[in-house]
Scaffold this active site. Structure first.
Site, PDB file in Angstrom:
ATOM      1  N   SER A   2       0.827  -1.218   0.000  1.00 14.62           N
ATOM      2  CA  SER A   2       0.000   0.000   0.000  1.00 14.62           C
ATOM      3  C   SER A   2       0.856   1.262   0.000  1.00 14.62           C
ATOM      4  O   SER A   2       0.501   2.254  -0.647  1.00 14.62           O
ATOM      5  CB  SER A   2      -0.946  -0.001   1.204  1.00 14.62           C
ATOM      6  OG  SER A   2      -0.209  -0.057   2.408  1.00 14.62           O
ATOM      7  N   THR A   3       2.002   1.245   0.671  1.00  7.68           N
ATOM      8  CA  THR A   3       2.836   2.452   0.712  1.00  7.68           C
ATOM      9  C   THR A   3       3.562   2.625  -0.628  1.00  7.68           C
ATOM     10  O   THR A   3       3.671   3.744  -1.141  1.00  7.68           O
ATOM     11  CB  THR A   3       3.852   2.368   1.873  1.00  7.68           C
ATOM     12  OG1 THR A   3       3.222   1.760   3.004  1.00  7.68           O
ATOM     13  CG2 THR A   3       4.350   3.740   2.264  1.00  7.68           C
ATOM     14  N   ALA A   9       7.909  -1.615   4.304  1.00  7.79           N
ATOM     15  CA  ALA A   9       8.463  -2.709   5.123  1.00  7.79           C
ATOM     16  C   ALA A   9       7.430  -3.072   6.185  1.00  7.79           C
ATOM     17  O   ALA A   9       6.524  -2.282   6.483  1.00  7.79           O
ATOM     18  CB  ALA A   9       9.771  -2.271   5.776  1.00  7.79           C
ATOM     19  N   LYS A  38      10.619  -7.739   5.600  1.00  4.98           N
ATOM     20  CA  LYS A  38       9.728  -7.541   4.469  1.00  4.98           C
ATOM     21  C   LYS A  38       9.171  -8.892   4.010  1.00  4.98           C
ATOM     22  O   LYS A  38       9.581  -9.920   4.486  1.00  4.98           O
ATOM     23  CB  LYS A  38      10.497  -6.886   3.304  1.00  4.98           C
ATOM     24  CG  LYS A  38      10.819  -5.419   3.575  1.00  4.98           C
ATOM     25  CD  LYS A  38      11.442  -4.722   2.390  1.00  4.98           C
ATOM     26  CE  LYS A  38      10.738  -4.910   1.088  1.00  4.98           C
ATOM     27  NZ  LYS A  38       9.307  -4.567   1.058  1.00  4.98           N
ATOM     28  N   GLY A  39       8.206  -8.808   3.086  1.00  5.69           N
ATOM     29  CA  GLY A  39       7.749 -10.052   2.481  1.00  5.69           C
ATOM     30  C   GLY A  39       6.418 -10.555   2.969  1.00  5.69           C
ATOM     31  O   GLY A  39       6.071 -11.712   2.762  1.00  5.69           O
ATOM     32  N   GLU A  84      11.967  -8.110  -4.682  1.00  7.83           N
ATOM     33  CA  GLU A  84      12.196  -6.893  -3.884  1.00  7.83           C
ATOM     34  C   GLU A  84      13.654  -6.838  -3.407  1.00  7.83           C
ATOM     35  O   GLU A  84      14.314  -5.802  -3.495  1.00  7.83           O
ATOM     36  CB  GLU A  84      11.250  -6.872  -2.675  1.00  7.83           C
ATOM     37  CG  GLU A  84       9.795  -6.678  -3.062  1.00  7.83           C
ATOM     38  CD  GLU A  84       8.828  -6.795  -1.900  1.00  7.83           C
ATOM     39  OE1 GLU A  84       7.654  -6.506  -2.109  1.00  7.83           O
ATOM     40  OE2 GLU A  84       9.240  -7.191  -0.788  1.00  7.83           O
TER      41      GLU A  84
HETATM   42  C1  5RP Z   1       5.678  -6.754   0.462  1.00  9.23           C
HETATM   43  C2  5RP Z   1       6.325  -5.877   1.471  1.00  9.23           C
HETATM   44  C3  5RP Z   1       5.625  -4.583   1.786  1.00  9.23           C
HETATM   45  O1  5RP Z   1       6.487  -3.540   1.460  1.00  9.23           O
HETATM   46  C4  5RP Z   1       5.283  -4.567   3.241  1.00  9.23           C
HETATM   47  O2  5RP Z   1       4.419  -5.646   3.514  1.00  9.23           O
HETATM   48  C5  5RP Z   1       4.618  -3.240   3.644  1.00  9.23           C
HETATM   49  O3  5RP Z   1       3.354  -3.146   3.076  1.00  9.23           O
HETATM   50  P1  5RP Z   1       2.448  -1.875   3.291  1.00  9.23           P
HETATM   51  O4  5RP Z   1       3.127  -0.709   2.650  1.00  9.23           O
HETATM   52  O5  5RP Z   1       1.143  -2.228   2.611  1.00  9.23           O
HETATM   53  O6  5RP Z   1       2.263  -1.645   4.770  1.00  9.23           O
HETATM   54  O7  5RP Z   1       7.360  -6.160   2.006  1.00  9.23           O
HETATM   55  O8  5RP Z   1       6.480  -7.894   0.228  1.00  9.23           O
END
Ligand code: 5RP
Length: 234
Positions: A36-37, A92, A103-104, A112
C-alpha cells in the site's frame, strides 16, 4: 515541492511517499516496491512525471506494481534490461532503529531484495506503527523455499527451535505460491537475534530468499502524526 503545511494534511504513508517522490530527477531509473505504501509512491511519482515533465523509467518488483505503474502512465522497463538502478523505493513490515528491515508479507520478496540490493540508494517508507525493538516482534519471518525442499527446511529450522508453518492461500485450502513459484514458511525464532537468523538462513540449502533485509536501506522515512523523521545509514 510539498510544503510542511501540505504534509500535515496527509496521512503518514502519504507523507513518506511524497518525500521519496521528491528525490526523483529526470534521467533516473527507479525501482518500485510492492504494497500500500509503494502504491502511494507510484501515484506521487506519476503525478510528478505529469506535472513537472520528468523523464524517468521505472522497474517493478511485482506484477501488481507493474500494472499500477503502467496505468498511471509511467514508462516500465523489464528487469532483464536493467543496466543500473538509481533508486529503489519500498515499504516494510518491521524496522528497527538500526535500520534492520523485515519484508515479504506479500509474496514478492525475491524480486524486492534483488532490486534493493542492486540500487544505488534504497529508500524505505513506513509509518511509525512499523517501528520495533527487534525483528520478528510482530510478524513471523517469511522464508521462501524451493517447493520440494519445504519439509527438509522445516526439519532443519526445527533443530534451531524455530516454530512455524507453510503459508496457505487466502481461502486456506491450498499452499500459497510466491511470485517466483516458491513456497513460503512463516517462522518464529525465540532464541536467536536477527543477525544470527539472517546469517543462518542465508546459508541454508533449499532456502531461496528470506524477509530480513540487513545493511541494505540508505534512508528510512518514518511518517507519524507529528511529521516525517529520517533514519540514515552511517
Ligand atoms: C511486500 C512488502 C511490503 O512492502 C510490506 O508488507 C509493507 O506493506 P504496506 O506498505 O502495505 O504496509 O514487504 O512484500
Amino acid at each position: 515541492m510539498t510544503t510542511q503545511q501540505d504534509e500535515m494534511t496527509m496521512n503518514p504513508k502519504q507523507q513518506v511517499a511524497s518525500r521519496a517522490a521528491e528525490i526523483a530527477t529526470s534521467g533516473m531509473i527507479i525501482g518500485l516496491g510492492t504494497g500500500s505504501t509503494a502504491n502511494l509512491f507510484i501515484d506521487e511519482l506519476a503525478r510528478r512525471q505529469r506535472e513537472q515533465q520528468l523523464d524517468i523509467q521505472v522497474v517493478a518488483s511485482s506484477v501488481i506494481s507493474r500494472v499500477k505503474a503502467q496505468q498511471a502512465g509511467l514508462r516500465v522497463i523489464p528487469i532483464e534490461q536493467l543496466s543500473h538502478l538509481d533508486m529503489y523505493v519500498d515499504g516494510a513490515d518491521e524496522v528497527t532503529t538500526s535500520m534492520l528491515l523485515l519484508k515479504g508479507r506479500g509474496q514478492d520478496l525475491v524480486c524486492e531484495k534483488l532490486l534493493a540490493s542492486h540500487a544505488t540508494a534504497f529508500y524505505v517508507l513506513v509509518d511509525d506503527s512499523k517501528m520495533v525493538e527487534r525483528i520478528g516482534e510482530k510478524h513471523a519471518i517469511p522464508i521462501e523455499v524451493m517447493p520440494n525442499a519445504a519439509q527438509l527446511v522445516l526439519n532443519c529450522l526445527a533443530k534451531l527451535r524455530a516454530k512455524g508453518s507453510l503459508r496457505l492461500n487466502a481461502a486456506g485450502d491450498n499452499v500459497a505460491y510466491s511470485a517466483a513459484g516458491n513456497l513460503i514458511l512463516d517462522m518464529q525464532f525465540e532464541d536467536l537475534d536477527a543477525a544470527q537468523i539472517n546469517a543462518l538462513l542465508t546459508v541454508t540449502p533449499g532456502i531461496v530468499e528470506h524477509g530480513i533485509f540487513a545493511d541494505m536501506a540508505t534512508v528510512v522515512f518514518v511518517g507519524s502524526a507529528s511529521g516525517v523523521k529520517l533514519l540514515e545509514a552511517k
